[in-house]
Design a protein around this motif. Structure first.
Motif, PDB file in Angstrom:
ATOM      1  N   LEU A 158       0.845  -1.193   0.000  1.00 49.03           N
ATOM      2  CA  LEU A 158       0.000   0.000   0.000  1.00 49.03           C
ATOM      3  C   LEU A 158       0.880   1.243   0.000  1.00 49.03           C
ATOM      4  CD1 LEU A 158      -2.967   1.092   0.374  1.00 49.03           C
ATOM      5  CD2 LEU A 158      -2.426   1.205   2.803  1.00 49.03           C
ATOM      6  N   TYR A 159       0.491   2.208  -0.799  1.00 50.75           N
ATOM      7  CA  TYR A 159       1.126   3.532  -0.758  1.00 50.75           C
ATOM      8  C   TYR A 159       0.203   4.436   0.024  1.00 50.75           C
ATOM      9  CZ  TYR A 159       2.544   8.203  -2.100  1.00 50.75           C
ATOM     10  OH  TYR A 159       2.931   9.521  -2.066  1.00 50.75           O
ATOM     11  N   SER A 160       0.718   5.124   1.021  1.00 50.18           N
ATOM     12  CA  SER A 160      -0.075   6.122   1.741  1.00 50.18           C
ATOM     13  C   SER A 160       0.642   7.459   1.623  1.00 50.18           C
ATOM     14  CB  SER A 160      -0.307   5.722   3.202  1.00 50.18           C
ATOM     15  OG  SER A 160       0.903   5.539   3.878  1.00 50.18           O
ATOM     16  N   GLY A 161      -0.074   8.419   1.118  1.00 52.66           N
ATOM     17  CA  GLY A 161       0.478   9.747   0.890  1.00 52.66           C
ATOM     18  C   GLY A 161      -0.208  10.369  -0.310  1.00 52.66           C
ATOM     19  N   ARG A 162       0.307  11.495  -0.723  1.00 52.24           N
ATOM     20  CA  ARG A 162      -0.233  12.177  -1.904  1.00 52.24           C
ATOM     21  C   ARG A 162       0.734  12.018  -3.058  1.00 52.24           C
ATOM     22  NH1 ARG A 162      -2.144  18.030  -0.441  1.00 52.24           N
ATOM     23  NH2 ARG A 162      -2.746  17.901  -2.619  1.00 52.24           N
ATOM     24  N   PRO A 163       0.227  11.695  -4.251  1.00 49.95           N
ATOM     25  CA  PRO A 163       1.127  11.612  -5.410  1.00 49.95           C
ATOM     26  C   PRO A 163       1.889  12.922  -5.591  1.00 49.95           C
ATOM     27  CG  PRO A 163      -1.040  10.747  -5.956  1.00 49.95           C
ATOM     28  CD  PRO A 163      -1.150  11.383  -4.592  1.00 49.95           C
ATOM     29  N   LEU A 164       3.091  12.821  -6.114  1.00 48.28           N
ATOM     30  CA  LEU A 164       3.935  14.009  -6.283  1.00 48.28           C
ATOM     31  C   LEU A 164       3.224  15.144  -6.996  1.00 48.28           C
ATOM     32  CD1 LEU A 164       7.512  12.729  -7.178  1.00 48.28           C
ATOM     33  CD2 LEU A 164       6.744  13.867  -5.106  1.00 48.28           C
ATOM     34  N   GLY A 165       2.467  14.854  -8.032  1.00 50.34           N
ATOM     35  CA  GLY A 165       1.789  15.893  -8.798  1.00 50.34           C
ATOM     36  C   GLY A 165       0.692  16.609  -8.028  1.00 50.34           C
ATOM     37  N   LEU A 176       1.985  13.698   7.590  1.00 45.75           N
ATOM     38  CA  LEU A 176       2.795  12.503   7.744  1.00 45.75           C
ATOM     39  C   LEU A 176       3.605  12.276   6.470  1.00 45.75           C
ATOM     40  CD1 LEU A 176       0.236  10.067   9.410  1.00 45.75           C
ATOM     41  CD2 LEU A 176       2.223  11.136  10.486  1.00 45.75           C
ATOM     42  N   PRO A 177       4.772  11.640   6.598  1.00 44.81           N
ATOM     43  CA  PRO A 177       5.558  11.371   5.387  1.00 44.81           C
ATOM     44  C   PRO A 177       4.840  10.343   4.506  1.00 44.81           C
ATOM     45  CG  PRO A 177       6.507  10.252   7.286  1.00 44.81           C
ATOM     46  CD  PRO A 177       5.406  11.130   7.804  1.00 44.81           C
ATOM     47  N   ASP A 178       5.130  10.392   3.224  1.00 43.00           N
ATOM     48  CA  ASP A 178       4.621   9.369   2.316  1.00 43.00           C
ATOM     49  C   ASP A 178       5.256   8.043   2.718  1.00 43.00           C
ATOM     50  OD1 ASP A 178       3.287  11.369   0.963  1.00 43.00           O
ATOM     51  OD2 ASP A 178       4.826  11.569  -0.572  1.00 43.00           O
ATOM     52  N   MET A 179       4.466   6.972   2.623  1.00 36.77           N
ATOM     53  CA  MET A 179       4.964   5.654   3.022  1.00 36.77           C
ATOM     54  C   MET A 179       4.579   4.599   2.007  1.00 36.77           C
ATOM     55  SD  MET A 179       4.253   5.181   7.031  1.00 36.77           S
ATOM     56  CE  MET A 179       4.608   6.465   8.211  1.00 36.77           C
ATOM     57  N   ILE A 180       5.478   3.659   1.848  1.00 35.67           N
ATOM     58  CA  ILE A 180       5.170   2.440   1.127  1.00 35.67           C
ATOM     59  C   ILE A 180       5.189   1.327   2.164  1.00 35.67           C
ATOM     60  CG2 ILE A 180       5.999   0.749  -0.551  1.00 35.67           C
ATOM     61  CD1 ILE A 180       7.117   3.122  -2.161  1.00 35.67           C
ATOM     62  N   HIS A 181       4.055   0.651   2.273  1.00 36.57           N
ATOM     63  CA  HIS A 181       3.913  -0.461   3.197  1.00 36.57           C
ATOM     64  C   HIS A 181       3.965  -1.756   2.390  1.00 36.57           C
ATOM     65  CE1 HIS A 181       2.185   2.292   6.283  1.00 36.57           C
ATOM     66  NE2 HIS A 181       1.741   2.913   5.208  1.00 36.57           N
ATOM     67  N   LEU A 182       4.777  -2.684   2.835  1.00 42.87           N
ATOM     68  CA  LEU A 182       4.774  -4.035   2.276  1.00 42.87           C
ATOM     69  C   LEU A 182       4.326  -4.968   3.396  1.00 42.87           C
ATOM     70  CD1 LEU A 182       8.160  -4.043   0.314  1.00 42.87           C
ATOM     71  CD2 LEU A 182       5.856  -3.620  -0.580  1.00 42.87           C
ATOM     72  N   TYR A 183       3.436  -5.880   3.076  1.00 40.78           N
ATOM     73  CA  TYR A 183       2.863  -6.765   4.086  1.00 40.78           C
ATOM     74  C   TYR A 183       3.424  -8.168   3.907  1.00 40.78           C
ATOM     75  CZ  TYR A 183      -0.004  -2.680   4.632  1.00 40.78           C
ATOM     76  OH  TYR A 183      -0.424  -1.389   4.834  1.00 40.78           O
ATOM     77  N   ARG A 184       4.254  -8.565   4.870  1.00 37.59           N
ATOM     78  CA  ARG A 184       5.055  -9.780   4.786  1.00 37.59           C
ATOM     79  C   ARG A 184       4.227 -11.045   4.597  1.00 37.59           C
ATOM     80  NH1 ARG A 184       7.862 -13.984   7.514  1.00 37.59           N
ATOM     81  NH2 ARG A 184       6.402 -13.949   9.235  1.00 37.59           N
ATOM     82  N   ARG A 185       3.264 -11.274   5.450  1.00 40.43           N
ATOM     83  CA  ARG A 185       2.523 -12.540   5.367  1.00 40.43           C
ATOM     84  C   ARG A 185       1.759 -12.678   4.052  1.00 40.43           C
ATOM     85  NH1 ARG A 185       0.972 -15.048  10.043  1.00 40.43           N
ATOM     86  NH2 ARG A 185       0.190 -16.617   8.595  1.00 40.43           N
ATOM     87  N   PRO A 186       1.043 -11.650   3.588  1.00 39.71           N
ATOM     88  CA  PRO A 186       0.399 -11.786   2.272  1.00 39.71           C
ATOM     89  C   PRO A 186       1.406 -11.974   1.139  1.00 39.71           C
ATOM     90  CG  PRO A 186      -0.629 -10.020   3.517  1.00 39.71           C
ATOM     91  CD  PRO A 186       0.601 -10.432   4.274  1.00 39.71           C
TER      92      PRO A 186
END
Length: 133
Positions: free
Chosen positions: A63-70, A80-90
């Motif tokens: 999941l990406y949480s944040g606002r696109p650069l544009g 909050l800073p933009d974040m990229i979440h990776l979910y290990r178990r899935p």
């Protein structure tokens, strides 16, 4: 000879794969990712799954949480800073189900989330993934 025990990749191993994929992205993209936080978690939080209308936590690998650069503006300070979440178990579940390499799967999910950061189309994300492969 003793058999070596093997274990599912932990969050640190998945983060190393993701950071290696980031390093393979073209410099034009890497230059704009310095402030994006990368997090590897077991699953998405229940509130995130509810917001997205996802019932099975194994259905969300990233999941990406944040606002696109544009869409960013100078009035965004204090957010909050933009974040990229990776979910290990899935990710591990999909890895087992698909038979693709874990490196390729992590790269695929990471590039997709990076694409959201840049507001890219699916075709652009595919081209970016080819460059990072």
């Amino acid at each position: 000879m003793a058999e070596q025990a093997s274990y599912a990749p932990d969050a640190d191993q998945i983060e190393r794969l993701a950071r290696a994929a980031l390093e393979r992205l073209p410099e034009a993209f890497r230059a704009h990712l310095g402030d994006v936080v990368l997090r590897v978690e077991e699953f998405a939080e229940d509130a995130v799954l509810d917001e997205l209308g996802i019932e099975d936590p194994f259905e969300l690998t990233g999941l990406y949480s944040g606002r696109p650069l544009g869409d960013k503006s100078s009035s965004d300070s204090g957010t909050l800073p933009d974040m990229i979440h990776l979910y290990r178990r899935p990710l591990l579940d999909e890895w087992v189900d698909t038979g693709v390499s874990l490196e390729a799967l992590v790269t695929h999910v990471l590039v997709h989330e990076v694409g959201h950061h840049f507001g890219l189309s699916d075709a652009d994300m595919h081209a970016l993934e080819e460059a990072a492969g």
